[in-house]
Design a protein around this motif. Structure first.
Motif, PDB file in Angstrom:
ATOM      1  N   ARG A 152      12.108 -13.566 -27.954  1.00 42.05           N
ATOM      2  CA  ARG A 152      12.192 -15.048 -27.377  1.00 42.05           C
ATOM      3  C   ARG A 152      11.499 -14.803 -25.957  1.00 42.05           C
ATOM      4  O   ARG A 152      11.811 -13.750 -25.298  1.00 42.05           O
ATOM      5  CB  ARG A 152      13.615 -15.202 -27.323  1.00 42.05           C
ATOM      6  N   VAL A 185      12.972 -11.429 -24.186  1.00 40.14           N
ATOM      7  CA  VAL A 185      13.858 -10.889 -24.726  1.00 40.14           C
ATOM      8  C   VAL A 185      13.312  -9.920 -26.095  1.00 40.14           C
ATOM      9  O   VAL A 185      12.672 -10.842 -26.899  1.00 40.14           O
ATOM     10  CB  VAL A 185      15.081 -11.851 -25.357  1.00 40.14           C
ATOM     11  N   ILE A 245      17.626 -18.881 -21.704  1.00 38.52           N
ATOM     12  CA  ILE A 245      17.893 -17.298 -21.548  1.00 38.52           C
ATOM     13  C   ILE A 245      18.896 -16.848 -20.552  1.00 38.52           C
ATOM     14  O   ILE A 245      18.660 -17.177 -19.412  1.00 38.52           O
ATOM     15  CB  ILE A 245      16.447 -16.561 -21.695  1.00 38.52           C
ATOM     16  N   ASP A 275      10.866 -17.364 -22.278  1.00 35.63           N
ATOM     17  CA  ASP A 275      10.495 -18.819 -21.828  1.00 35.63           C
ATOM     18  C   ASP A 275       9.453 -19.054 -20.893  1.00 35.63           C
ATOM     19  O   ASP A 275       8.413 -18.086 -20.799  1.00 35.63           O
ATOM     20  CB  ASP A 275      11.853 -18.858 -20.648  1.00 35.63           C
TER      21      ASP A 275
END
Length: 164
Positions: free
Chosen positions: A86, A94, A126, A88
């Motif tokens: 993941r 992550v 996040i 952003d």
């Protein structure tokens, strides 16, 4: 080709990302890693075209004991290509499980870091405590989705004989 122990490789990447040119380690003292002569490249007839050089070895006193250490140079790459679970739009990442071992270090060592993420989320989605690599190290993000083929990930199951 260069023989590098896994922990030394991790530290070479970390040092490169932190702007540290080199460091001393005990790993490799008294071996061909330090003494040089390991094949780095072969010629067409199977001989050694380029051998590894002798590395600097120094003695330091640590905790009242003198020990030898080998100088290892940091790794800085032109590009770092990493995969994250993941991320952003600011580049905060992550990683999933063992991908956290080397991906952050590799990303930090690259002058340009390109990341493929399975899920791209908006900034703030996040939790800051969950970020494994801050966006300051990331230059480009590509969302690839979660259905990409991961050839190295194979589930293997063995059948246990009855009564075992």
């Amino acid at each position: 080709l260069e023989l590098t122990p896994q922990g030394t490789l991790a530290e070479k990447l970390r040092a490169g990302g932190a702007g540290i040119a080199a460091f001393y380690t005990q790993t490799g003292v008294g071996t061909q890693v330090a003494e040089g002569g390991l094949p780095r490249r072969y010629d067409g007839s199977g001989g050694v075209a380029v051998a590894s050089p002798v590395k600097d070895v120094r003695t330091f006193e640590v905790s009242g004991r003198e020990r030898e250490y080998v100088l290892e140079e940091a790794i800085v790459t032109d590009y770092a290509l990493v995969h994250a679970l993941r991320g952003d739009r600011h580049g905060n990442l992550v990683f999933n499980k063992a991908a956290r071992n080397f991906n952050p270090l590799a990303a930090m060592a690259g002058r340009i870091c390109i990341v493929q993420v399975e899920e791209l989320v908006e900034p703030g989605q996040i939790d800051p405590d969950a970020v494994h690599l801050p966006g300051v190290y990331v230059h480009r993000i590509v969302e690839v989705g979660s259905d990409i083929e991961k050839r190295i990930e194979r589930r293997t199951v063995s059948v246990t004989p009855e009564g075992a």
